[in-house]
Enzyme design. Structure first.
Site, PDB file in Angstrom:
ATOM      1  CB  THR A   8      35.039  18.493   0.149  1.00  0.00           C
ATOM      2  OG1 THR A   8      36.325  18.810   0.655  1.00  0.00           O
ATOM      3  CG2 THR A   8      34.586  19.606  -0.789  1.00  0.00           C
ATOM      4  CG  HIS A   9      36.743  14.552   1.717  1.00  0.00           C
ATOM      5  ND1 HIS A   9      36.981  13.320   1.168  1.00  0.00           N
ATOM      6  CD2 HIS A   9      37.084  15.463   0.753  1.00  0.00           C
ATOM      7  CE1 HIS A   9      37.463  13.469  -0.067  1.00  0.00           C
ATOM      8  NE2 HIS A   9      37.514  14.763  -0.337  1.00  0.00           N
ATOM      9  CB  SER A  50      15.405  12.420  25.626  1.00  0.00           C
ATOM     10  OG  SER A  50      15.703  11.375  26.530  1.00  0.00           O
ATOM     11  CE  LYS A  93      19.337  13.432  23.259  1.00  0.00           C
ATOM     12  NZ  LYS A  93      20.426  13.227  22.344  1.00  0.00           N
ATOM     13  CD  GLU A 120      17.246  11.623  14.683  1.00  0.00           C
ATOM     14  OE1 GLU A 120      18.128  10.871  15.091  1.00  0.00           O
ATOM     15  OE2 GLU A 120      16.398  12.141  15.433  1.00  0.00           O
ATOM     16  CE  LYS A 175      -3.212  -3.296  -8.662  1.00  0.00           C
ATOM     17  NZ  LYS A 175      -2.252  -4.355  -8.966  1.00  0.00           N
TER      18      LYS A 175
HETATM   19  N1  ARG Z   1      -6.253  -7.553  -8.832  1.00  0.00           N
HETATM   20  C1  ARG Z   1      -5.583  -7.825 -10.072  1.00  0.00           C
HETATM   21  C2  ARG Z   1      -4.244  -7.088 -10.125  1.00  0.00           C
HETATM   22  O1  ARG Z   1      -4.032  -6.255  -9.321  1.00  0.00           O
HETATM   23  C3  ARG Z   1      -6.444  -7.405 -11.204  1.00  0.00           C
HETATM   24  C4  ARG Z   1      -6.217  -8.149 -12.476  1.00  0.00           C
HETATM   25  C5  ARG Z   1      -6.616  -9.539 -12.332  1.00  0.00           C
HETATM   26  N2  ARG Z   1      -6.495 -10.233 -13.552  1.00  0.00           N
HETATM   27  C6  ARG Z   1      -6.507 -11.569 -13.619  1.00  0.00           C
HETATM   28  N3  ARG Z   1      -6.367 -12.109 -14.770  1.00  0.00           N
HETATM   29  N4  ARG Z   1      -6.638 -12.312 -12.552  1.00  0.00           N
HETATM   30  O2  ARG Z   1      -3.415  -7.346 -10.960  1.00  0.00           O
END
Ligand code: ARG
Length: 468
Positions: free
Chosen positions: A158-159, A286, A292, A299, A334
């Protein structure tokens, strides 16, 4: 012959975007990876349109044939993605319509808004399942490690100060517990992701009597009883990204767990600890210092947790100011989600393999665990068993520790007389406490590191993880 309809821009626009704007707005360079789910979603939607009489069986056949051809082309790397068509959805639809004019009917009562939400949910469902398998494999790697070194005792810290002795396996099984909570967090996230958005349209559903349940069932958006699960509010359906935020959070927790493990491994592999050796394949040298061997993979695992946490921050910040419902900002979700999924999955896999290639230096562990100060608490418990209040016992043992330190001795090296001089309650039998194995056997309550308890946990986990 029917007139060909351009998919990319509606009749309202006179000109296309200029090159710089197209580059700024496109997402196909990263959302192309949704292609398989996009096509599966489109086939289900087309079948449903056929079912409600909006596509003839010939049209349905053309559309499904065309989509399957496109899928094969993408799979074989033959498909030409076009940045001017913005995203994966429009690229695929344009290619379809070029092949079969009936493709122009596919987008009936559908918007990219509900389509992209659908694709992401389908994609994420698969990724979560794959990650869950990888987490199970990681847990198996811990168990392999724990079983192979079941007799090895190390100091628990601990610590980062030596605290009390534990079996190495007990320490490793702590991680099995942590990753099991992650597994069940993924399970929860999967269930909330497993809801079909199609039919939400752009924002307000459709005037066309879509059979949403049919589509949901086709795409496996069903509960344990096989009942379709569809979103209940069209506005929520398209503007909800909770599933991405939720995965981002679970991913960040997993990454933090991996990072803590990486830190343990890095410490243990140092000359100062010397508890383990990480296999050559998971270390690097290294360029300057010939001696090394650096734990770079551990890491990097620790380092990569930073970007997974960053991905979650990006997603939360992206969402926080957005009015209902769809906003183009969503497109930015995305890359963060993809990066979070990719980084976490890669980290889990590499760490599982690295763990299987770790060897334990039993002698160094034994040396560290033989520090009798680790049993100071046991000494206090001994006085407690003799009837002394714990606070007083703590004080007496503290005084013995100070005395040993002053005399340059270890705790077990003080004589009985010296102990008695500290507190008369110490008896002739006190030195029997300094037996590490016995001391550990006494810690046999549930969750404690007695061999019998560690073994019980190993057996329990082997059953859960289906290890024979
Ligand atoms: N490429 C767009 C996205 O990832 C798809 C939806 C686009 N919709 C729109 N009304 N322009 O959100």
């Amino acid at each position: 012959m029917r007139k060909k309809v351009p998919v990319s821009r509606s009749g309202r626009f006179e000109s296309g975007p200029d090159a710089e704007v197209a580059k700024f707005t496109e997402s196909v360079s990263f959302d192309w990876r949704l292609w398989e789910h996009d096509i599966r979603g489109s086939i289900a939607h087309a079948k449903m349109l056929g079912k409600i009489g909006l596509l003839s069986s010939a049209e349905l056949k053309e559309i499904t044939t065309g989509l399957k051809q496109i899928a094969a082309e993408i799979y074989n790397g033959k498909f030409k993605w076009n940045q001017n068509l913005e995203d994966v959805h429009m690229n695929i639809e344009a290619a379809l319509t070029k092949r079969f004019p009936s493709g122009a009917k596919l987008h009936t009562a559908r918007s990219r808004n509900d389509q992209v939400a659908l694709d992401m949910r389908m994609w994420l469902r698969d990724e979560i399942k794959a990650l869950q398998d990888e987490i199970r494999d990681l847990q198996r790697a811990f168990l392999f490690f724990a079983e192979r070194n079941r007799d090895v005792i190390i100091p628990g810290y601990t610590h980062l100060q030596r605290a009390q002795p534990v079996y190495f396996g007990h320490h490793l099984l702590a991680y099995v517990e942590m990753f099991d909570r992650d597994f069940s967090r993924l399970e929860d996230c999967w269930h909330r992701t497993n809801v079909c958005t199609l039919g939400s349209g752009a924002i307000a559903g459709s005037t066309i009597p879509l059979d949403r349940e049919f589509v949901a069932t086709e795409l496996g958006f069903v509960d344990a009883k096989g009942k379709p699960r569809i979103t209940q509010n069209s506005m929520d359906g398209i503007s909800d990204r909770d599933f991405a935020l939720e995965f981002g959070s679970v991913g960040a927790i997993i990454a933090v767990h991996l990072s803590r493990l990486a830190e343990d491994l890095i410490l243990w592999a140092s000359s100062e600890f010397n508890f383990i050796k990480i296999a050559d394949a998971y270390t690097t040298g290294s360029s300057l210092m010939p001696q090394k061997k650096n734990p770079d993979i551990a890491e990097l695992t620790r380092g990569k947790s930073a970007r997974v946490i960053g991905d979650l921050m990006s997603l939360l910040t992206l969402m926080k100011g957005l009015p209902m419902t769809y906003n183009r900002d969503f497109q930015e979700d995305k890359e963060a989600l993809f990066d979070s999924v990719d980084t976490v999955r890669a980290s889990v896999r590499v760490v599982a393999n690295m763990l299987r290639a770790v060897t334990v230096n039993a002698a160094a562990c034994a040396r560290a665990a033989s520090d009798s100060a680790l049993l100071a608490t046991d000494l206090a418990d001994y006085l407690v068993r003799k009837g002394m209040p714990f606070r007083q016992a703590h004080h007496a043992v503290g005084a013995a520790v100070a005395r040993a330190e002053k005399q340059g001795k270890e705790l077990h090296e003080l004589t009985t007389e010296e102990y008695k001089a500290v507190d008369s309650s110490f008896g002739e039998d006190l030195h029997r406490l300094f037996n590490l194995k016995k001391a550990l056997s006494r810690r046999s309550i549930p969750g404690a590191p007695a061999p019998i308890e560690v073994q019980r946990q190993i057996v329990r986990w082997k059953k859960i993880l289906e290890i024979s």
